[in-house]
Scaffold this motif. Structure first.
Motif, PDB file in Angstrom:
ATOM      1  N   GLU A 282      45.552  34.747  32.052  1.00  0.00           N
ATOM      2  CA  GLU A 282      44.660  34.475  30.917  1.00  0.00           C
ATOM      3  C   GLU A 282      43.210  34.405  31.371  1.00  0.00           C
ATOM      4  N   ALA A 283      42.987  33.793  32.540  1.00  0.00           N
ATOM      5  CA  ALA A 283      41.628  33.710  33.085  1.00  0.00           C
ATOM      6  C   ALA A 283      41.095  35.099  33.406  1.00  0.00           C
ATOM      7  N   ARG A 284      41.931  35.950  33.997  1.00  0.00           N
ATOM      8  CA  ARG A 284      41.501  37.309  34.328  1.00  0.00           C
ATOM      9  C   ARG A 284      41.222  38.128  33.068  1.00  0.00           C
ATOM     10  N   LEU A 285      42.043  37.943  32.047  1.00  0.00           N
ATOM     11  CA  LEU A 285      41.838  38.662  30.783  1.00  0.00           C
ATOM     12  C   LEU A 285      40.508  38.279  30.139  1.00  0.00           C
ATOM     13  N   GLU A 286      40.208  36.988  30.163  1.00  0.00           N
ATOM     14  CA  GLU A 286      38.943  36.512  29.591  1.00  0.00           C
ATOM     15  C   GLU A 286      37.758  37.149  30.305  1.00  0.00           C
ATOM     16  N   ILE A 287      37.822  37.171  31.637  1.00  0.00           N
ATOM     17  CA  ILE A 287      36.742  37.761  32.426  1.00  0.00           C
ATOM     18  C   ILE A 287      36.639  39.255  32.150  1.00  0.00           C
ATOM     19  N   ALA A 288      37.782  39.938  32.120  1.00  0.00           N
ATOM     20  CA  ALA A 288      37.782  41.394  31.908  1.00  0.00           C
ATOM     21  C   ALA A 288      37.136  41.752  30.574  1.00  0.00           C
ATOM     22  N   LYS A 289      37.477  41.040  29.521  1.00  0.00           N
ATOM     23  CA  LYS A 289      36.922  41.330  28.201  1.00  0.00           C
ATOM     24  C   LYS A 289      35.407  41.073  28.175  1.00  0.00           C
ATOM     25  N   ASN A 290      34.981  40.021  28.887  1.00  0.00           N
ATOM     26  CA  ASN A 290      33.541  39.738  28.961  1.00  0.00           C
ATOM     27  C   ASN A 290      32.805  40.807  29.776  1.00  0.00           C
ATOM     28  N   LEU A 291      33.470  41.313  30.814  1.00  0.00           N
ATOM     29  CA  LEU A 291      32.854  42.373  31.621  1.00  0.00           C
ATOM     30  C   LEU A 291      32.671  43.652  30.811  1.00  0.00           C
TER      31      LEU A 291
ATOM     32  N   LYS B  69      40.267  27.841  36.338  1.00  0.00           N
ATOM     33  CA  LYS B  69      38.970  27.808  37.009  1.00  0.00           C
ATOM     34  C   LYS B  69      39.078  28.382  38.418  1.00  0.00           C
ATOM     35  N   ALA B  70      40.152  28.030  39.122  1.00  0.00           N
ATOM     36  CA  ALA B  70      40.345  28.548  40.482  1.00  0.00           C
ATOM     37  C   ALA B  70      40.461  30.071  40.455  1.00  0.00           C
ATOM     38  N   GLU B  71      41.133  30.595  39.436  1.00  0.00           N
ATOM     39  CA  GLU B  71      41.280  32.041  39.324  1.00  0.00           C
ATOM     40  C   GLU B  71      39.940  32.691  38.995  1.00  0.00           C
ATOM     41  N   LYS B  72      39.149  32.043  38.143  1.00  0.00           N
ATOM     42  CA  LYS B  72      37.823  32.570  37.822  1.00  0.00           C
ATOM     43  C   LYS B  72      36.935  32.621  39.061  1.00  0.00           C
ATOM     44  N   ILE B  73      37.025  31.587  39.885  1.00  0.00           N
ATOM     45  CA  ILE B  73      36.230  31.553  41.113  1.00  0.00           C
ATOM     46  C   ILE B  73      36.649  32.693  42.040  1.00  0.00           C
TER      47      ILE B  73
END
Length: 323
Positions: free
Chosen positions: A134-143, A292-296
């Protein structure tokens, strides 16, 4: 020049379609139905049932469920292999953390407690993997919104474009296809495979794996068998859910703590407590911590990929010190 193949030239014996067809025939005969009667019960035709039982045609998963219902059996009863599997035959190559927990769980003498604890541990472990995704998906969509190239997004998130740029199709979470797809995804995440890696293992495409996991399309039983083998699980494991271990409030950690009280002897209580308490505490505080750890981790990979720091901070919500 193309040559047509007659059914008489095709020998399905030994195929998974034939094995399932023979089980359907056996259950049908036990119930006292002929092929026309079974066909009528599931809205099919006599010829389709005949082809299924002979192994000439694969049975779509949704139709297999209808056949199981019409024959008053579980779909598990119609799949290859023994009706009841030993506890350790559901998996062949589990993630090492699950294997470690399994070894601890085997030391518990109370057999009933062991049966309850192992699936719950797996549920918690899978939940962590899903939180990371879920963290990776959030980042990917923002990218995507920031105009970052798909090559970089896929490289740092290990997601296929179909995952983060999905057209938000309507999904029926009660459908058989969605539930089977969810199990495929859970097993894939446990083994840390990307959709592309799994697709390569089964001779498919990332798009097809994505659609299977979302429940968009039916999965040919031969492909499902290949997926199960690629994931090192018995095919029957893809028809059983993990979410039954989450209660109405989503407080699986409460059920974990109850295991300590259910232990009948002090030795089991000590073993269970050593496993359960850290898991319970992790569930109570861990979801956001895991994300958060995955986002980092992804943010640091973005830095290495040359993405501007101000973009990274904006799309992750992290501070400069954290990356």
């Amino acid at each position: 020049m193309f040559t047509s193949v007659r059914k008489s030239d095709f020998n399905p014996i030994g195929s998974i379609n034939y094995e399932i067809g023979q089980k359907v025939e056996s259950c049908r005969l036990i119930q006292g139905y002929n092929q026309r009667e079974l066909a009528s019960k599931i809205g099919s035709t006599y010829q389709e049932i005949n082809n299924y039982e002979l192994g000439y045609s694969p049975i779509p998963i949704e139709k297999l469920y209808r056949i199981a219902g019409a024959l008053s059996v579980s779909i598990i009863d119609l799949l290859p292999g023994p009706t009841e599997l030993k506890e350790d035959s559901w998996y062949e190559d589990e993630d090492e953390e699950i294997v470690y927990l399994t070894k601890i769980h085997i030391e518990i003498k109370d057999q009933e407690l062991r049966k309850k604890l192992y699936p719950l541990i797996r549920f918690i472990y899978v939940s962590e993997k899903i939180n990371q995704e879920e963290a990776r998906l959030e980042i990917a969509k923002n990218l995507v919104k920031e105009g970052v190239s798909t090559d970089i997004i896929c490289q740092v998130t290990r997601l296929s474009i179909y995952e983060y740029d999905d057209a938000e199709k309507e999904i029926c979470t009660d459908s058989v296809l969605y539930k089977v797809g969810k199990r495929i995804k859970e097993q894939r995440l446990i083994r840390r495979y990307t959709q592309e890696e799994l697709a390569n293992k089964v001779g498919s495409t990332s798009k097809e794996i994505h659609d299977y996991e979302q429940g968009y399309t039916d999965i040919p039983i031969e492909i499902l068998d290949k997926i199960a083998k690629a994931l090192s699980v018995n095919i029957k494991a893809l028809f059983l859910g993990l979410t039954e271990y989450e209660d109405e409030d989503g407080k699986a950690e409460n059920k974990l703590l109850r295991f300590i009280d259910e232990c009948k002897d002090q030795e089991s209580r000590d073993i269970v407590g050593a496993v359960v308490r850290p898991l319970s505490e992790g569930m109570q505080t861990g979801k956001e911590k895991v994300k958060k750890a995955e986002k980092i981790r992804v943010a640091k990979n973005l830095v290495k990929a040359g993405v501007a720091v101000d973009i990274i901070l904006r799309i992750t919500g992290l501070s400069t010190d954290e990356i």
